[in-house]
Design a protein around this motif. Structure first.
Motif, PDB file in Angstrom:
ATOM      1  N   GLN A 109       7.172  -1.904  29.894  1.00 41.88           N
ATOM      2  CA  GLN A 109       8.177  -2.871  29.455  1.00 41.88           C
ATOM      3  C   GLN A 109       9.486  -2.681  30.233  1.00 41.88           C
ATOM      4  O   GLN A 109      10.252  -3.621  30.396  1.00 41.88           O
ATOM      5  N   TYR A 110       9.720  -1.467  30.701  1.00 36.53           N
ATOM      6  CA  TYR A 110      10.928  -1.174  31.472  1.00 36.53           C
ATOM      7  C   TYR A 110      10.716  -1.347  32.977  1.00 36.53           C
ATOM      8  O   TYR A 110      11.648  -1.180  33.747  1.00 36.53           O
ATOM      9  N   LEU A 111       9.517  -1.643  33.403  1.00 31.01           N
ATOM     10  CA  LEU A 111       9.176  -1.702  34.823  1.00 31.01           C
ATOM     11  C   LEU A 111       9.064  -3.144  35.295  1.00 31.01           C
ATOM     12  O   LEU A 111       8.475  -3.978  34.615  1.00 31.01           O
ATOM     13  N   ASP A 112       9.627  -3.422  36.458  1.00 35.94           N
ATOM     14  CA  ASP A 112       9.464  -4.736  37.095  1.00 35.94           C
ATOM     15  C   ASP A 112       8.119  -4.704  37.822  1.00 35.94           C
ATOM     16  O   ASP A 112       7.995  -4.123  38.898  1.00 35.94           O
ATOM     17  N   GLY A 113       7.114  -5.304  37.209  1.00 39.72           N
ATOM     18  CA  GLY A 113       5.761  -5.242  37.739  1.00 39.72           C
ATOM     19  C   GLY A 113       5.635  -5.848  39.119  1.00 39.72           C
ATOM     20  O   GLY A 113       4.863  -5.357  39.952  1.00 39.72           O
ATOM     21  N   HIS A 114       6.385  -6.893  39.403  1.00 44.81           N
ATOM     22  CA  HIS A 114       6.318  -7.539  40.713  1.00 44.81           C
ATOM     23  C   HIS A 114       6.813  -6.584  41.804  1.00 44.81           C
ATOM     24  O   HIS A 114       6.157  -6.389  42.823  1.00 44.81           O
ATOM     25  N   ARG A 115       7.968  -6.007  41.596  1.00 48.10           N
ATOM     26  CA  ARG A 115       8.511  -5.045  42.570  1.00 48.10           C
ATOM     27  C   ARG A 115       7.594  -3.836  42.699  1.00 48.10           C
ATOM     28  O   ARG A 115       7.408  -3.310  43.795  1.00 48.10           O
ATOM     29  N   TYR A 116       7.021  -3.404  41.590  1.00 46.37           N
ATOM     30  CA  TYR A 116       6.135  -2.239  41.604  1.00 46.37           C
ATOM     31  C   TYR A 116       4.901  -2.509  42.464  1.00 46.37           C
ATOM     32  O   TYR A 116       4.497  -1.671  43.267  1.00 46.37           O
ATOM     33  N   ARG A 117       4.288  -3.692  42.310  1.00 48.82           N
ATOM     34  CA  ARG A 117       3.084  -4.021  43.079  1.00 48.82           C
ATOM     35  C   ARG A 117       3.378  -4.186  44.567  1.00 48.82           C
ATOM     36  O   ARG A 117       2.530  -3.897  45.405  1.00 48.82           O
TER      37      ARG A 117
END
Length: 149
Positions: free
Chosen positions: A56-64
């Motif tokens: 919930q605290y992670l930007d999934g797009h940036r992470y991928r």
């Protein structure tokens, strides 16, 4: 802290492979059910409540899109924010209630009568005559669709 949380922390201390007793913050994390960072990184299916909170605290797009090193930094930052949230008394997100139900229909082959009716409907829509046993069309004529019911 509740008695159950203290018991969970003691059980985690017994199960750990660390040679020294945990520090007070480490023991408190064990009591609150905060897993180590490596365990969160390995929980790709987000089965653990704390891992769901981290995401919930992670930007999934940036992470991928990030490199492996940058992705670890992003995940660690989200882990630290989630850890602080829980250490200050925040609640873990509730487990998903259930999966969306999906009905699987069993395929039943059509009867000859159903096929004949559908073929007649199609022929009527296309203005094509369908008759069993008609002679083959000449090369000069428009071809007709034929079927045997």
């Amino acid at each position: 802290m509740s008695g159950r949380q203290l018991a969970d922390g003691l059980a985690a201390c017994i199960a750990t492979a660390e040679p020294w007793p945990p520090t007070l913050p480490q023991f408190r994390m064990m009591c609150l059910g905060i897993p180590p960072f490596d365990a969160v990184r390995a929980d790709a299916g987000q089965q653990d409540g704390f891992t769901r909170l981290v995401w919930q605290y992670l930007d999934g797009h940036r992470y991928r899109l990030a490199s492996a090193e940058k992705a670890d930094k992003l995940l660690l930052a989200a882990y630290n924010r989630a850890k602080e949230f829980v250490m200050r008394g925040g609640e873990l997100p509730a487990a998903p209630v259930a999966e969306i139900e999906h009905q699987v229909r069993e395929a039943v082959p059509a009867t000859r009568e159903q096929v004949a009716k559908h073929m007649d409907d199609i022929a009527r829509e296309l203005n094509v005559a369908i008759a069993a046993g008609e002679p083959a069309a000449d090369a000069d004529e428009t071809p007709e669709v034929r079927h045997a019911a």
